[in-house]
Design an enzyme around this catalytic site. Structure first.
Site, PDB file in Angstrom:
ATOM      1  N   TRP A   1       0.785  -1.295   0.084  1.00  0.00           N
ATOM      2  CA  TRP A   1      -0.111   0.191   0.185  1.00  0.00           C
ATOM      3  C   TRP A   1       0.781   1.467   0.090  1.00  0.00           C
ATOM      4  O   TRP A   1       0.651   2.440  -0.598  1.00  0.00           O
ATOM      5  CB  TRP A   1      -0.873  -0.045   1.113  1.00  0.00           C
TER       6      TRP A   1
ATOM      7  N   ALA B   1      -3.974  -2.360  -3.773  1.00  0.00           N
ATOM      8  CA  ALA B   1      -2.768  -1.716  -3.982  1.00  0.00           C
ATOM      9  C   ALA B   1      -2.150  -1.814  -5.566  1.00  0.00           C
ATOM     10  O   ALA B   1      -1.935  -0.586  -5.925  1.00  0.00           O
ATOM     11  CB  ALA B   1      -1.748  -2.169  -3.043  1.00  0.00           C
TER      12      ALA B   1
ATOM     13  N   LYS C   1     -14.450  -5.379   7.163  1.00  0.00           N
ATOM     14  CA  LYS C   1     -14.422  -6.102   6.042  1.00  0.00           C
ATOM     15  C   LYS C   1     -13.369  -7.158   5.745  1.00  0.00           C
ATOM     16  O   LYS C   1     -13.542  -8.099   4.798  1.00  0.00           O
ATOM     17  CB  LYS C   1     -14.345  -5.105   4.830  1.00  0.00           C
TER      18      LYS C   1
ATOM     19  N   SER D   1      -7.616  -9.860  -3.089  1.00  0.00           N
ATOM     20  CA  SER D   1      -7.809  -9.509  -1.680  1.00  0.00           C
ATOM     21  C   SER D   1      -6.823 -10.902  -0.838  1.00  0.00           C
ATOM     22  O   SER D   1      -7.165 -11.843  -0.942  1.00  0.00           O
ATOM     23  CB  SER D   1      -9.319  -9.783  -1.302  1.00  0.00           C
TER      24      SER D   1
ATOM     25  N   ASN E   1      -7.314 -11.265   2.472  1.00  0.00           N
ATOM     26  CA  ASN E   1      -7.950 -11.863   3.437  1.00  0.00           C
ATOM     27  C   ASN E   1      -8.900 -12.644   2.895  1.00  0.00           C
ATOM     28  O   ASN E   1      -9.100 -13.875   3.320  1.00  0.00           O
ATOM     29  CB  ASN E   1      -8.745 -10.760   4.311  1.00  0.00           C
TER      30      ASN E   1
ATOM     31  N   VAL F   1       0.951  -9.277   4.846  1.00  0.00           N
ATOM     32  CA  VAL F   1      -0.022  -8.779   6.063  1.00  0.00           C
ATOM     33  C   VAL F   1      -1.457  -9.130   5.671  1.00  0.00           C
ATOM     34  O   VAL F   1      -1.812  -8.460   4.650  1.00  0.00           O
ATOM     35  CB  VAL F   1      -0.028  -7.595   6.791  1.00  0.00           C
TER      36      VAL F   1
ATOM     37  N   GLU G   1      -4.667  -8.182   7.281  1.00  0.00           N
ATOM     38  CA  GLU G   1      -4.985  -7.784   8.822  1.00  0.00           C
ATOM     39  C   GLU G   1      -6.063  -8.571   9.390  1.00  0.00           C
ATOM     40  O   GLU G   1      -6.303  -8.530  10.665  1.00  0.00           O
ATOM     41  CB  GLU G   1      -5.364  -6.343   8.624  1.00  0.00           C
TER      42      GLU G   1
END
Length: 334
Positions: free
Chosen positions: A12, A140, A190, A253, A255, A278, A280
């Site tokens: 990011w 990103a 989210k 994504s 996640n 990462v 999150e």
């Protein structure tokens, strides 16, 4: 032109630095000197943004103080994970910076279960009034490629105006909101909900199940946000339903990729190691659940995700437990 310093050379931070370098004097700070040198030598950030060429005018440094001095009274952008936000703010407080500061992290702090603005308030109270989150549905890689992206900056009117003036241009569209809590809750929840939809898709439960998880997840997000003091309409915007849909359905994504791996039966440690970035939601999920329980907010999807991450339930058992819940009237608001 404005002096901008981006603190953090992950995906990011690098993407935002690339997007802003066309208009501003931008310095990108990398904590690891070796990474900074590799980026300068290669003209790219192959670890986090493979295939993206860095603008020639972008300056990459590994000197924190030099990056902060460069920003001066301009704009600081914190692009670290949530867990590193407190330490960064302590260093910024000691540096006595005077410019506006926006952070990009989306999550709850693991140990104290704090939202990002609560971390900043404790570590750097002097930044109050000239700082806030910058969030929204955004990958990103697409930002770095110059593809259209809409983000929301939250905070006081003067701060939002400063950030908007610096960032709003071409494919990057900036909206503003006074609802810091709502913007941050949407960004944090989210990620957790994207893990749930990834699990559902890996188990081939179908599009109907995915739509149900996203919709009821939005209700869960809204309930927690309102209990913390957010405005309900914030969750109908970019940082609520917008970011949730993108993160829950887009293959970029991280996640969602975690959820897909878990749904295929892979251990969480292996999933995270292979990801290399990462995610999150993995770190934030237990803190989200703890904060919700402290406020007596029902969060069944978050609870199911936490059970899978902790190894207390298999992915299929967790989703079956959601399907086994008693019928009730549909509601979004508390």
């Amino acid at each position: 032109m404005t002096n901008v310093a981006v603190l953090g050379a992950g995906a990011w931070g690098t993407a935002m630095a690339c997007a802003l370098a066309a208009r501003h004097r931008v310095v990108l700070y990398a904590r690891d000197p070796r990474q900074a040198q590799q980026m300068r030598d290669a003209g790219g950030n192959e670890r986090y943004l493979r295939g993206v060429r860095l603008p020639r005018r972008l300056i990459i440094v590994d000197d924190f103080d030099a990056a902060v001095r460069h920003a001066g009274s301009g704009l600081l952008i914190i692009a670290t994970p949530t867990r590193a936000l407190g330490d960064i703010c302590v260093r910024l407080a000691a540096a006595s910076t005077s410019g506006a500061t926006a952070w990009l992290c989306k999550g709850f702090e693991e140990e104290r279960h704090l939202l990002a603005h609560e971390v900043v308030e404790r570590a750097w109270p002097e930044a109050s009034g000239r700082s806030g989150p910058l969030s929204g549905p955004s990958f990103a890689l697409e930002v770095a490629q110059g593809l259209p992206t809409a983000l929301t900056v939250a905070g006081g009117a003067e701060f939002c105006s400063t950030v908007t003036a610096a960032l709003h241009d071409g494919p990057l569209r900036i909206y503003s909101s006074p609802d810091v809590i709502g913007v941050e809750v949407g960004g944090a929840l989210k990620n957790v909900l994207a893990i749930a939809t990834g699990i559902s898709d890996a188990l081939k439960l179908g599009h109907n199940a995915r739509a149900a998880l996203i919709t009821r997840g939005l209700a869960e997000m809204t309930r927690l946000g309102m209990a913390l003091g957010a405005r309900p309409d914030t969750f109908m915007g970019l940082t609520g339903v917008g970011d949730l849909i993108l993160t829950a359905t887009g293959d970029l994504s991280r996640n969602r990729q975690v959820g897909l791996g878990l749904g295929l039966g892979r251990p969480i440690a292996d999933v995270v190691d292979q990801l290399g970035h990462v995610a999150e939601g993995v770190r934030s999920a237990p803190a989200v659940l703890a904060r919700g329980r402290a406020l007596d907010v029902q969060m069944p999807i978050t609870e199911a995700v936490c059970a899978v991450l902790a190894g207390a339930s298999t992915p299929r058992e967790a989703l079956e437990s959601l399907l086994a819940r008693d019928p009730k009237p549909e509601s979004v608001l508390p």
